[in-house]
Design an enzyme around this catalytic site. Sequence first.
Site, PDB file in Angstrom:
ATOM      1  N   TRP A 167       7.561  -3.934   1.087  1.00 46.81           N
ATOM      2  CA  TRP A 167       8.124  -5.229   1.167  1.00 46.81           C
ATOM      3  C   TRP A 167       8.127  -5.709  -0.483  1.00 46.81           C
ATOM      4  O   TRP A 167       9.226  -6.221  -0.697  1.00 46.81           O
ATOM      5  CB  TRP A 167       7.309  -6.284   1.606  1.00 46.81           C
ATOM      6  CG  TRP A 167       7.213  -5.971   3.237  1.00 46.81           C
ATOM      7  CD1 TRP A 167       6.293  -5.638   3.899  1.00 46.81           C
ATOM      8  CD2 TRP A 167       8.399  -5.966   4.364  1.00 46.81           C
ATOM      9  NE1 TRP A 167       6.611  -5.479   5.227  1.00 46.81           N
ATOM     10  CE2 TRP A 167       8.009  -5.218   5.501  1.00 46.81           C
ATOM     11  CE3 TRP A 167      10.067  -6.006   4.039  1.00 46.81           C
ATOM     12  CZ2 TRP A 167       8.855  -5.276   6.714  1.00 46.81           C
ATOM     13  CZ3 TRP A 167      10.622  -5.804   5.025  1.00 46.81           C
ATOM     14  CH2 TRP A 167      10.131  -5.604   6.484  1.00 46.81           C
ATOM     15  N   ASP A 224       4.697 -13.491  -1.629  1.00 48.25           N
ATOM     16  CA  ASP A 224       5.361 -13.206  -0.210  1.00 48.25           C
ATOM     17  C   ASP A 224       3.923 -13.394   0.784  1.00 48.25           C
ATOM     18  O   ASP A 224       3.264 -12.593   0.512  1.00 48.25           O
ATOM     19  CB  ASP A 224       6.006 -11.918   0.026  1.00 48.25           C
ATOM     20  CG  ASP A 224       6.267 -11.527   1.344  1.00 48.25           C
ATOM     21  OD1 ASP A 224       5.791 -12.268   2.328  1.00 48.25           O
ATOM     22  OD2 ASP A 224       6.933 -10.433   1.390  1.00 48.25           O
ATOM     23  N   LYS A 280       4.580 -13.289  12.104  1.00 42.66           N
ATOM     24  CA  LYS A 280       3.402 -12.425  11.785  1.00 42.66           C
ATOM     25  C   LYS A 280       2.304 -13.469  12.623  1.00 42.66           C
ATOM     26  O   LYS A 280       1.378 -13.034  13.010  1.00 42.66           O
ATOM     27  CB  LYS A 280       3.141 -11.934  10.352  1.00 42.66           C
ATOM     28  CG  LYS A 280       4.277 -11.406   9.805  1.00 42.66           C
ATOM     29  CD  LYS A 280       4.324  -9.948  10.483  1.00 42.66           C
ATOM     30  CE  LYS A 280       5.566  -9.210  10.120  1.00 42.66           C
ATOM     31  NZ  LYS A 280       6.179  -9.146   8.908  1.00 42.66           N
TER      32      LYS A 280
HETATM   33  C1  PLP Z   1       7.454  -8.708   7.973  1.00 42.40           C
HETATM   34  C2  PLP Z   1       7.589  -8.741   6.522  1.00 42.40           C
HETATM   35  C3  PLP Z   1       8.477  -8.949   5.603  1.00 42.40           C
HETATM   36  C4  PLP Z   1       9.912  -9.314   6.217  1.00 42.40           C
HETATM   37  O1  PLP Z   1      10.186 -10.235   7.022  1.00 42.40           O
HETATM   38  P1  PLP Z   1      11.616 -10.480   7.830  1.00 42.40           P
HETATM   39  O2  PLP Z   1      11.187 -11.977   8.191  1.00 42.40           O
HETATM   40  O3  PLP Z   1      11.813  -9.460   8.860  1.00 42.40           O
HETATM   41  O4  PLP Z   1      12.725 -10.446   6.702  1.00 42.40           O
HETATM   42  C5  PLP Z   1       8.377  -9.436   4.279  1.00 42.40           C
HETATM   43  N1  PLP Z   1       7.286  -9.304   3.797  1.00 42.40           N
HETATM   44  C6  PLP Z   1       6.073  -9.139   4.430  1.00 42.40           C
HETATM   45  C7  PLP Z   1       4.789  -9.052   3.686  1.00 42.40           C
HETATM   46  C8  PLP Z   1       6.403  -8.864   5.837  1.00 42.40           C
HETATM   47  O5  PLP Z   1       4.909  -8.518   6.451  1.00 42.40           O
END
Ligand code: PLP
Length: 357
Positions: free
Chosen positions: A99, A166, A190
């Site tokens: 990511w 993030d 998540k």
């Molecule tokens: C799942 C995830 C993403 C991607 O998320 P989307 O909503 O599918 O774009 C980005 N960063 C992390 C840390 C993730 O776990």
Amino acid sequence: MKKHNFYAGPSILPQFTIENTAKALIDFAGTGLSLMEVSHRSKQFIAVVEEAQNLFKELLQIPEGYSVIFLGGGASLQFCMIPFNLFNKKAAYLNTGVWARKAIKEAKGFGETVIVASSEDKNFNYIPRNFDIPTDADYFHITTNNTIFGTEILHQIESPVPLVADMSSDIFSRVIDVSKYALIYGGAQKNLAPAGVTFVIIKNEILGKVDRKIPTMLSYKTHIEGESMFNTPPVVPIFAALQTLKWLKEMGGVAEMEKTNIRKADLIYNEIDRNSLFKATVTNKEDRSRMNVCFVMNDEYVQVEKEFEVFASSQGMIGLPGHRDVGGFRASIYNALPYESVEALVGVMQEFENLKK
Ligand SMILES: *Cc1c(COP(=O)(O)O)cnc(C)c1O
């Protein structure tokens, strides 16, 4: 048989969230209409957005001067939205996984992108330390929990420039000091809600410092001023997120959640370290994620990996196979996953060890 949901995302949600959302899909707030049918500008739905924003602020103790907005496009859209809004001349990134790398790829299109450190040399199984953050960077971007590789930045990074994080997969799992961050974002699927909504927490004063023309939909200002209603927001996921926030508050808030998450993580990592069949892919204990626990078979037992997968699944363990970049297994033990599910998994690992030794 009871199912234990270890999926990495979309993933387990509190029963409270699922039941209340299901009810609202039939009759939302006594309107006699489904949540899917009501105007996002109805007073009942505006109240949902406001309450969700307020609970974000309360549960994370967000200081004055920050906005909370709900957007579409997933965390992945933020990979370009952040540079659009914050990147002038130079940005700094910590490369801790897939990511982070995707975020870096987008930033590179905007100018000089410095990777201050990377753990790619060891397939991202640790968090780099002792790096220098350029003081002339417009911001420094980190991924606090690396969902795929099972590492987490559990220490506070002090950044001389605005810190952007993030937190898709560890938001609300532990106490954080929001004042240390200029921007925190994440996809909801998540730890919060079904897929479809992205949360962004922004320090207002960092905006308005770039010269470029930002496309309207990609400008944070648009959504702050529009109170997440500039265009039609993802109504159902926002409603579900509010239910999870209420549940979180009911459970005692983020500090209580963190205590439970530490107990859950200790239980499973202790078993992995003890059990002769398995080993953790993240060896530095300080870097081990409390949300995504990655483990593989010990060398002598690689040939029974598939057998363990089948055995665990026959015992109701769902979503354990690891990401293709790591292999083995990944137990995602998000907020909504009960302690009992971790105990059940540990029981299955012990049972399998007895069968094989
Ligand atoms: C799942 C995830 C993403 C991607 O998320 P989307 O909503 O599918 O774009 C980005 N960063 C992390 C840390 C993730 O776990």
